[in-house]
Design a protein around this motif. Structure first.
Motif, mmCIF file in Angstrom:
data_model
loop_
_atom_site.group_PDB
_atom_site.id
_atom_site.type_symbol
_atom_site.label_atom_id
_atom_site.label_comp_id
_atom_site.label_asym_id
_atom_site.label_seq_id
_atom_site.Cartn_x
_atom_site.Cartn_y
_atom_site.Cartn_z
ATOM 1 N N ALA A 269 0.806 -1.264 -0.035
ATOM 2 C CA ALA A 269 0.234 0.412 -0.053
ATOM 3 C C ALA A 269 1.099 1.439 0.537
ATOM 4 C CB ALA A 269 -0.998 -0.082 1.257
ATOM 5 N N ALA A 270 0.781 2.309 -1.257
ATOM 6 C CA ALA A 270 1.020 3.621 -0.260
ATOM 7 C C ALA A 270 -0.292 5.015 -0.316
ATOM 8 C CB ALA A 270 1.600 3.992 -2.192
ATOM 9 N N TYR A 271 0.682 5.508 0.921
ATOM 10 C CA TYR A 271 -0.185 6.006 1.159
ATOM 11 C C TYR A 271 0.079 7.621 1.029
ATOM 12 C CZ TYR A 271 -3.083 8.256 5.013
ATOM 13 O OH TYR A 271 -3.859 8.983 5.849
ATOM 14 N N GLN A 272 -0.956 8.035 -0.197
ATOM 15 C CA GLN A 272 -0.749 9.900 -0.397
ATOM 16 C C GLN A 272 -1.483 10.942 0.554
ATOM 17 O OE1 GLN A 272 -4.023 10.947 -3.369
ATOM 18 N NE2 GLN A 272 -2.340 11.480 -5.326
ATOM 19 N N VAL A 273 -0.250 10.971 1.261
ATOM 20 C CA VAL A 273 -0.633 11.942 2.826
ATOM 21 C C VAL A 273 -1.508 13.001 2.420
ATOM 22 C CG1 VAL A 273 0.664 10.651 3.780
ATOM 23 C CG2 VAL A 273 1.631 12.656 2.622
ATOM 24 N N SER A 274 -1.720 13.612 3.142
ATOM 25 C CA SER A 274 -2.635 14.787 3.808
ATOM 26 C C SER A 274 -2.056 16.119 2.758
ATOM 27 C CB SER A 274 -2.989 15.490 4.704
ATOM 28 O OG SER A 274 -1.586 15.974 4.948
ATOM 29 N N GLY A 275 -0.938 16.022 3.116
ATOM 30 C CA GLY A 275 0.205 16.951 1.865
ATOM 31 C C GLY A 275 -0.074 17.408 0.566
ATOM 32 N N GLU A 276 -0.210 16.289 0.382
ATOM 33 C CA GLU A 276 0.015 15.621 -1.333
ATOM 34 C C GLU A 276 -1.676 16.505 -1.538
ATOM 35 O OE1 GLU A 276 1.890 11.975 -2.826
ATOM 36 O OE2 GLU A 276 2.005 11.476 -0.181
ATOM 37 N N TYR A 277 -2.857 15.913 -1.678
ATOM 38 C CA TYR A 277 -3.602 15.891 -1.491
ATOM 39 C C TYR A 277 -4.177 17.240 -1.118
ATOM 40 C CZ TYR A 277 -9.293 16.437 -0.602
ATOM 41 O OH TYR A 277 -10.186 16.975 -0.671
ATOM 42 N N SER A 278 -3.494 18.031 -0.191
ATOM 43 C CA SER A 278 -4.067 19.443 -0.018
ATOM 44 C C SER A 278 -3.187 20.122 -0.667
ATOM 45 C CB SER A 278 -3.327 19.888 1.503
ATOM 46 O OG SER A 278 -4.907 18.982 2.141
ATOM 47 N N MET A 279 -1.831 19.963 -1.766
ATOM 48 C CA MET A 279 -1.202 20.638 -2.810
ATOM 49 C C MET A 279 -2.010 20.722 -3.591
ATOM 50 S SD MET A 279 2.611 21.049 -2.086
ATOM 51 C CE MET A 279 3.046 18.880 -2.121
ATOM 52 N N ILE A 280 -2.247 19.759 -4.169
ATOM 53 C CA ILE A 280 -3.239 19.879 -5.748
ATOM 54 C C ILE A 280 -4.627 20.862 -5.473
ATOM 55 C CG2 ILE A 280 -4.851 17.384 -6.965
ATOM 56 C CD1 ILE A 280 -2.282 15.510 -6.578
ATOM 57 N N MET A 281 -5.091 20.468 -4.070
ATOM 58 C CA MET A 281 -6.757 21.155 -3.550
ATOM 59 C C MET A 281 -6.522 22.325 -3.849
ATOM 60 S SD MET A 281 -8.869 18.774 -4.346
ATOM 61 C CE MET A 281 -10.310 20.273 -4.303
#
Length: 322
Positions: A269-281
């Motif tokens: 499993a790989a965790y696309q973490v909160s910072g990755e998500y928030s930067m995209i958003m």
């Protein structure tokens, strides 16, 4: 032969051809959705640094899980924010703790949905670190007992998989032994085997209310420049009884995912973490990138690197589009 001899563009000419020859396929069952549980009823508290994500009371989390099941997601992973915190992370292994309540409610309402529980202490300690503090550092071996007790309480509540994320040495062996002795030999361990001390965790600390009150977690989470050490950490966790492993974060560590895939024949499993998500958003909200394209491109990169499954905050919107 006239130039050019080879024309790879032939297979890119239409969407039908591209779809037919696509090497990496995303499916909803590849996605695991993180959920943040809080006490109360009817509670949906938006997380300011993670647009579209909220802390949820158990009744609201059940509704989200019903939708997750209807969309065909691979499962959910639960994080808990207790009503009170203390130096001993007692809410983490309380049989009536917030995650334990959540597991029971979700399994009662959606019994076929896979429920994974994050096994850690940082959300439950008054100081925000992942274990027992001695001389301003985490005492590894005392913390193992807390983790083992937490994992057993989660399994007793009905968790399908337990996922230790603390990065203590020997935690997988301690948890495996405790689960077996408590009558849960079939509950798998999904170990955060290569969890880096990353700057990409910032928004998560708001979501889980787990910011350390002093220092940081670099003495127990991995140093970002190290790749060979990640392979050793994974190997040790597998030797201790881990059934699956997690690499965290994902996008900045695609090389680690690929190296693990080449070396270890286990689910990754790989965790696309909160910072990755928030930067995209943030880029989406500013009109700098196309939401759907960048969401799918980032998830595809993680899958292409070798991840079997992806823990990510795009799980539901991506599944709807798929």
């Amino acid at each position: 032969m006239p130039f050019p001899i080879h024309r790879p563009r032939r297979l890119r000419r239409t969407e039908s051809l591209r779809r037919l020859t696509r090497e990496t396929q995303l499916q909803p069952e590849n996605f695991i959705e993180p959920l943040f549980l809080i006490p109360g009823e009817g509670q949906v508290k938006p997380i300011s640094s993670m647009p579209g994500i909220a802390q949820l009371s158990v009744d609201q989390a059940v509704k989200q899980c019903e939708e997750a099941k209807s969309l065909g997601l691979g499962g959910v992973i639960l994080f808990g924010i207790p009503e009170t915190k203390d130096e001993f992370a007692s809410g983490a292994y309380d049989p009536d703790g917030i995650v334990q309540q959540g597991v029971r409610a979700i399994k009662a309402a959606v019994p076929d949905l896979l429920v994974i529980t994050d096994v850690c202490n940082c959300e439950y300690t008054s100081h925000g670190h992942c274990g027992h503090i001695v001389d301003n550092d985490v005492d590894n071996d005392v913390t193992l007992d807390w983790l083992a007790r937490s994992a057993v309480s989660h399994a007793a509540a009905g968790a399908d998989i337990v996922a230790p994320s603390d990065m203590m040495d020997g935690r997988v062996a301690a948890i495996r032994s405790a689960l077996d002795q408590a009558g849960h030999p079939l509950v798998p361990i999904m170990s955060y085997a290569a969890k880096y001390a990353s700057g990409f965790y910032g928004p998560f600390r708001e979501a889980a209310e787990s910011t350390p009150q002093f220092g940081d977690r670099r003495s127990y989470q991995m140093d970002p420049p190290n790749a060979r050490e990640a392979m050793r950490e994974i190997e040790l966790d597998l030797e201790e009884g881990a059934d699956m492993i997690i690499v965290k974060p994902a996008l900045a560590y695609l090389d680690i995912i690929a190296a693990a895939r080449n070396r270890f024949d286990v689910p990754i499993a790989a965790y696309q973490v909160s910072g990755e998500y928030s930067m995209i958003m943030a880029a989406v909200q500013n009109g700098w990138v196309d939401y759907e394209r960048v969401m799918f491109e980032s998830l595809t990169a993680i899958k292409r690197a070798g991840a079997t499954m992806i823990i990510n905050y795009f799980a539901k919107p991506a599944a709807r589009l798929l």
